[in-house]
Design an enzyme around this catalytic site. Structure first.
Site, short mmCIF file in Angstrom:
data_model
loop_
_atom_site.label_atom_id
_atom_site.label_comp_id
_atom_site.label_asym_id
_atom_site.label_seq_id
_atom_site.Cartn_x
_atom_site.Cartn_y
_atom_site.Cartn_z
N ARG A 82 115.96 120.52 -24.95
CA ARG A 82 116.61 120.97 -23.71
C ARG A 82 117.80 121.87 -23.88
NH1 ARG A 82 121.18 117.74 -20.59
NH2 ARG A 82 122.03 119.75 -19.59
N HIS A 126 123.78 125.60 -16.45
CA HIS A 126 124.83 124.52 -17.01
C HIS A 126 126.06 125.20 -17.05
CE1 HIS A 126 124.89 121.06 -19.97
NE2 HIS A 126 125.96 121.13 -19.61
N GLU A 171 123.94 118.71 -13.62
CA GLU A 171 125.24 117.86 -13.24
C GLU A 171 125.96 118.59 -12.04
OE1 GLU A 171 126.39 115.41 -17.17
OE2 GLU A 171 127.59 116.81 -16.64
N ASN A 292 121.65 111.92 -16.68
CA ASN A 292 122.55 112.12 -17.62
C ASN A 292 123.49 110.88 -17.28
OD1 ASN A 292 121.55 114.47 -18.50
ND2 ASN A 292 123.39 115.72 -17.78
N TYR A 294 126.42 107.98 -19.20
CA TYR A 294 127.48 107.89 -20.48
C TYR A 294 127.92 106.56 -20.36
CZ TYR A 294 126.70 112.76 -22.04
OH TYR A 294 126.23 114.08 -22.52
N GLU A 351 120.76 113.37 -20.93
CA GLU A 351 121.85 113.28 -21.93
C GLU A 351 122.35 111.97 -21.82
OE1 GLU A 351 125.19 115.58 -20.85
OE2 GLU A 351 124.16 117.40 -20.27
#
Length: 444
Positions: A82, A126, A171, A292, A294, A351
């Site tokens: 990606r 992005h 995002e 994504n 985290y 991600e």
């Protein structure tokens, strides 16, 4: 690699996709070569506000070293990559005449990937908005949806014969909350925030329609940063602040894109910027949900800030990465379950990764056991979600390379590959070998 070092993947699909992710501004460099225009991040870097006064001028020099980087991916054994297109590289003014040299670069990259047996997953945006469009109001201008549709049309026509996987945006909650009108960093107006959110959603919908019309067999989604927003204390004020941020962080984009309306708590604030038919223009058929993830975000109330929040202290009993992000794989599993229940589409994790500042040892090797343990725990959590019926179909590590990490510059490293920014030499870390071993074991 001994199986004891690998995560539990028993519940993942046989056709599960393993990949890596990057973004154009963070790795390409060559910001003033071959007719590329300026992006908002080029201009922001010129302010000197990035840590250590870093810029993206060279970054990882992927523009010149893409063949070497595709070679790294082939060694890893990933099935997909990606990446994003730099809008100002292919349309220096954001619209109008295309830049053939920029388009040719992505032709070469895509062809190199396909020759290596790696599927290109192309993200249109992005964060590197052409500065020429920022000067015309950027995302605060409703015309931004038309600009984005024109850009998407160019990309579809040029690459749609070889690329079938497309993400419209990466995002959108992050660049609307934290990079709004990046040139001025204007954080004073909630009305501007709501206007931008709506225009970005319109741009997404317009791009989906363009891709559907111009790419046979296109598989389309949007990539959302989704993290639980939790109060940093037991106070009612912190709980209210966390709940409000959660709406803007996790719901402002996927709700209208996938379910056709804004969250009730923000609907009235969006309405002044809406025209008849806008929600239908935004909610276009999509094939998958890009996630994504985290770590959870801990929030405290702050009356004098936009949306009334600030970031608060993390719980003392939660382990942190070297850059201070909580390590909570259970939150990843629950997020996957929530996305599955709410949107009902296949999920691709595009991600997930671990940031540190790791350096080579005396032998030149880069040993990063913390990253390996993080990836192992999070992949195991993903497997747990799959065991509960979540339709998760792919996992992409952030990132292939250490790179430019926005306001942190080059001080933070997320890569499976160490980059010496002085020489630009690439050195696979121990996590690179671990991930390669996992992929190989999954393909047996």
């Amino acid at each position: 690699m001994p199986t004891t070092q690998l995560p539990n993947t028993a519940s993942l699909r046989p056709d599960f996709i393993w990949g890596v992710s990057t973004s154009s501004f963070q790795i390409e460099g060559a910001t003033q070569e071959d007719g590329r225009g300026l992006s908002v991040w080029d201009v922001h870097c010129q302010t000197g506000e990035i840590k250590n006064h870093d810029t993206g001028d060279v970054a990882c020099d992927h523009y010149h070293r893409y063949r070497e980087d595709v070679g790294l991916m082939k060694t890893l054994g990933v099935q997909a990559y990606r990446f994003s297109i730099a809008w100002p590289r292919v349309l220096p003014s954001g619209s109008g005449s295309a830049n053939e040299a920029g388009l040719s670069f992505y032709d070469r990259l895509i062809d190199e990937l396909l020759a290596a047996g790696i599927e290109p997953w192309l993200c249109l945006y992005h964060w590197d908005l052409p500065q020429a469009l920022e000067d015309r109001g950027g995302w605060l201008n409703r015309e931004s949806a038309t600009w984005f549709a024109g850009y998407a049309s160019l990309i579809a026509a040029r690459f749609g014969d070889r690329v079938k996987r497309f993400a419209t945006l990466n995002e959108p909650s992050m660049f609307s909350l934290f990079s709004r009108s990046l040139g001025t960093r204007d954080g004073s107006s909630e009305d501007k925030l709501h206007r931008m959110i709506h225009h970005v959603n319109l741009a997404h919908g317009a791009a989906v329609d363009v891709l559907r019309a111009n790419v046979i067999g296109a598989s389309i989604g949007c990539i959302h940063n989704r993290q639980p927003c939790r109060p940093s204390s037991a106070s009612e004020a912190d709980a209210a602040a966390a709940a409000r941020l959660d709406v803007y962080w996790n719901e402002a984009f996927p709700e209208p894109q996938y379910r056709g309306d804004y969250p009730p708590s923000m609907r009235a604030a969006i309405e002044p910027h809406m025209r008849p038919g806008d929600l239908a223009r935004i909610c276009r058929p999509l094939d998958w949900f890009g996630l994504n993830h985290y770590s959870p975000v801990y929030v405290k109330a702050r009356a004098d800030s936009l949306l009334g929040y600030d970031f608060g202290d993390k719980p003392a009993n939660v382990a942190l990465t070297p850059i201070g992000w909580p390590i909570e794989p259970d939150a990843f599993s629950r997020t996957l379950q929530d996305v599955h229940a709410r949107y009902g589409l296949p999920i691709y994790v595009l991600e997930n990764g671990y940031g540190d500042s790791g350096q080579p040892d005396q032998t030149g090797a880069v040993i990063d056991p913390g990253r390996i343990e993080f990836l192992k725990a999070y992949i195991s959590a993903m497997n747990e979600a799959a065991s509960k019926g979540v339709d998760v179909r792919g996992y992409f590590v952030w990132s292939l390379l250490d790179n430019f990490e926005w306001d942190s510059g080059y001080s933070i490293r997320f890569g499976l590959t160490y980059v010496d920014y002085a020489s630009l030499q690439r050195t696979p870390k121990s996590s690179f070998g671990w991930y390669a071993g996992l992929i190989k074991a999954m393909q047996r």
